[in-house]
Enzyme design. Structure first.
Site, mmCIF file in Angstrom:
data_model
loop_
_atom_site.group_PDB
_atom_site.id
_atom_site.type_symbol
_atom_site.label_atom_id
_atom_site.label_comp_id
_atom_site.label_asym_id
_atom_site.label_seq_id
_atom_site.Cartn_x
_atom_site.Cartn_y
_atom_site.Cartn_z
ATOM 1 N N LYS A 192 45.974 56.942 23.150
ATOM 2 C CA LYS A 192 46.506 57.211 21.809
ATOM 3 C C LYS A 192 46.294 58.676 21.416
ATOM 4 O O LYS A 192 45.332 59.312 21.859
ATOM 5 C CB LYS A 192 45.862 56.274 20.791
ATOM 6 C CG LYS A 192 44.386 56.502 20.597
ATOM 7 C CD LYS A 192 43.845 55.830 19.355
ATOM 8 C CE LYS A 192 42.409 56.247 19.170
ATOM 9 N NZ LYS A 192 41.778 56.047 17.940
ATOM 10 N N LYS A 229 33.097 55.884 21.417
ATOM 11 C CA LYS A 229 32.340 56.938 20.733
ATOM 12 C C LYS A 229 30.934 57.076 21.285
ATOM 13 O O LYS A 229 30.362 58.157 21.279
ATOM 14 C CB LYS A 229 32.307 56.678 19.221
ATOM 15 C CG LYS A 229 33.642 56.972 18.578
ATOM 16 C CD LYS A 229 33.488 57.393 17.131
ATOM 17 C CE LYS A 229 34.849 57.824 16.591
ATOM 18 N NZ LYS A 229 34.917 57.819 15.142
ATOM 19 N N LYS A 287 42.374 62.630 17.147
ATOM 20 C CA LYS A 287 41.882 63.872 16.561
ATOM 21 C C LYS A 287 40.716 64.451 17.349
ATOM 22 O O LYS A 287 40.374 65.606 17.200
ATOM 23 C CB LYS A 287 41.544 63.725 15.084
ATOM 24 C CG LYS A 287 40.734 62.532 14.677
ATOM 25 C CD LYS A 287 40.606 62.496 13.142
ATOM 26 C CE LYS A 287 40.384 61.100 12.620
ATOM 27 N NZ LYS A 287 40.549 60.949 11.196
HETATM 28 P P1 TYM Z 1 40.749 56.957 11.286
HETATM 29 O O1 TYM Z 1 40.289 57.966 10.276
HETATM 30 O O2 TYM Z 1 40.318 57.126 12.687
HETATM 31 O O3 TYM Z 1 42.325 56.882 11.302
HETATM 32 C C1 TYM Z 1 43.089 56.739 10.122
HETATM 33 C C2 TYM Z 1 44.290 55.854 10.359
HETATM 34 O O4 TYM Z 1 45.144 56.419 11.356
HETATM 35 C C3 TYM Z 1 45.442 55.427 12.343
HETATM 36 N N1 TYM Z 1 45.643 56.101 13.639
HETATM 37 C C4 TYM Z 1 46.727 55.933 14.400
HETATM 38 N N2 TYM Z 1 47.834 55.186 14.247
HETATM 39 C C5 TYM Z 1 48.765 55.243 15.220
HETATM 40 N N3 TYM Z 1 48.636 56.005 16.340
HETATM 41 C C6 TYM Z 1 47.535 56.765 16.536
HETATM 42 N N4 TYM Z 1 47.426 57.520 17.629
HETATM 43 C C7 TYM Z 1 46.517 56.753 15.543
HETATM 44 N N5 TYM Z 1 45.316 57.372 15.423
HETATM 45 C C8 TYM Z 1 44.800 56.954 14.248
HETATM 46 C C9 TYM Z 1 44.218 54.528 12.344
HETATM 47 O O5 TYM Z 1 44.506 53.256 12.907
HETATM 48 C C10 TYM Z 1 43.904 54.452 10.867
HETATM 49 O O6 TYM Z 1 44.706 53.482 10.214
HETATM 50 N N6 TYM Z 1 37.711 53.118 10.436
HETATM 51 C C11 TYM Z 1 38.920 53.767 9.967
HETATM 52 C C12 TYM Z 1 38.826 54.196 8.530
HETATM 53 C C13 TYM Z 1 38.440 53.132 7.562
HETATM 54 C C14 TYM Z 1 39.277 52.110 7.049
HETATM 55 C C15 TYM Z 1 38.481 51.369 6.135
HETATM 56 C C16 TYM Z 1 40.604 51.757 7.295
HETATM 57 C C17 TYM Z 1 37.215 52.974 6.980
HETATM 58 N N7 TYM Z 1 37.253 51.932 6.116
HETATM 59 C C18 TYM Z 1 38.991 50.256 5.456
HETATM 60 C C19 TYM Z 1 41.119 50.639 6.593
HETATM 61 C C20 TYM Z 1 40.318 49.923 5.701
HETATM 62 C C21 TYM Z 1 39.165 54.980 10.836
HETATM 63 O O7 TYM Z 1 38.288 55.487 11.465
HETATM 64 O O8 TYM Z 1 40.413 55.480 10.770
#
Ligand code: TYM
Length: 325
Positions: free
Chosen positions: A194, A112, A197
């Site tokens: 991966k 990022k 978004k």
């Molecule tokens: P975020 O918002 O980027 O993504 C949400 C969830 O989607 C999963 N993910 C994927 N899984 C498989 N293949 C992919 N290509 C893919 N892209 C995204 C992510 O692994 C995630 O589970 N930091 C976290 C949000 C967060 C969080 C937390 C998660 C904040 N606090 C506490 C768990 C517990 C995030 O940015 O996810």
């Protein structure tokens, strides 16, 4: 006592099949077995440039996506991170026991900070600490996420252990939870990275809001490997990824899909895969469109109310342990 799970998604960008298959689908299955808390992490979303009106809208959208995907507010608690100030309060305290090199190692920060070079703020750097606070505040046992978040869950574990060692047992040490086939759904235009978004091409992902025409077009254009067979193998990462998507949406095993297409070509496989996705998302979108924004707001308020006593109690304990009077 029932074990607890906690997870969250940022209300930024478009939610895609990777988010669904890597995270939300597992939440839905886990909510029957665990006390479940699902958060819309709006404070994380403001670490990159954002538009306030969009953030407001996306926060509701993400909560609606949880509900449409089958998260049942009678069983699980859904809430918005910023509605419980203890998340940021705990994050501050955890800041003081986090080592800078531990944050510098984070892959997401490295990626990022390249992408948002003009907006490199301290929030982006400290992001994993806030995520650790989210998890530790509720004595979470299990954190269902995709593979890209494993490094962050590891930091949460490290900080919990360090705090417990320094100040006495306070936090539960959380474990990550991933499902092998879904933990890393790859980009349709580039199976080496991966599905994301923030990808520059819309052909990278299938958004949960995509129309049937768009889905068919994107699957048709998805890159394939140089081989000709439908084989589930690391030598054919593009097809492996498509088989994973097919298998997860069809509740089948990758091997079953491989067997079913054993003597068939890519075109037929892709055509069928597109229809599996179209059917799944049609159903999902019908449910999504049926959910009223007011109902969502009320669910989110109730969620925060239910959690507030837990968060307050944990913070009292933390403050006392640290010596704050
Ligand atoms: P975020 O918002 O980027 O993504 C949400 C969830 O989607 C999963 N993910 C994927 N899984 C498989 N293949 C992919 N290509 C893919 N892209 C995204 C992510 O692994 C995630 O589970 N930091 C976290 C949000 C967060 C969080 C937390 C998660 C904040 N606090 C506490 C768990 C517990 C995030 O940015 O996810």
């Amino acid at each position: 006592m029932q074990k607890r799970i906690f997870s969250g998604i940022q209300p930024s960008g478009v939610l895609h099949l990777g988010n669904y298959l890597g995270a939300i689908k597992n939440w839905m299955e886990l909510q029957d077995k665990y006390e479940s808390i699902f958060c819309v992490v709006d404070l994380h979303a403001i670490t990159v440039p954002q538009k306030p009106e969009e953030l407001r809208q996306k926060t509701i959208e993400v909560a609606k996506i949880y509900l449409a995907a089958g998260i049942n507010p009678e069983k699980s608690t859904i809430f918005v991170q910023s509605h419980i100030p203890e998340h940021t309060e705990l994050a501050w305290i955890l800041n003081t026991i986090t080592k800078i090199p531990e944050l510098e190692r984070m892959t997401q920060f490295k990626d990022k900070s390249q992408e948002f070079r003009q907006h490199l703020n301290a929030g982006l750097f400290n992001y994993p600490i806030l995520m650790a606070a989210d998890i530790l505040l509720y004595d979470t046992n299990l954190v269902p996420v995709g593979e890209d978040q494993l490094q962050h869950v590891e930091i949460a574990r490290t900080l919990a252990k360090r705090f417990n060692t320094t100040f006495g047992k306070t936090f539960v040490i959380p474990e990550p939870f991933v499902v092998k086939e879904g933990m890393r759904i790859m980009g349709l235009d580039n199976p080496a990275q991966k599905m994301s978004k923030s990808a520059s091409s819309k052909y990278n992902y299938i958004a949960l809001t995509d129309s049937p025409e768009k889905i068919r077009e994107k699957i048709k254009r998805a890159v394939t490997d140089s081989g000709k067979t439908i084989k589930y193998s690391d030598d054919q990462p593009a097809i492996k990824n498509l088989i994973n998507i097919y298998a997860l949406l069809d509740n089948a095993k990758p091997k079953d899909i491989e067997d079913a297409y054993h003597k068939k070509g890519y075109a037929e496989f892709k055509k069928d895969l597109a229809e599996v996705i179209v059917d799944f998302l049609k159903d999902f979108q019908l449910k999504y469109n049926d959910i009223d924004d007011k109902e969502v707001m009320s669910i989110l308020q109730q969620g925060a109310e239910k959690l507030r006593p837990l968060a307050e109690k944990k913070m009292e304990e933390v403050k006392e342990k640290v010596g704050l009077i």
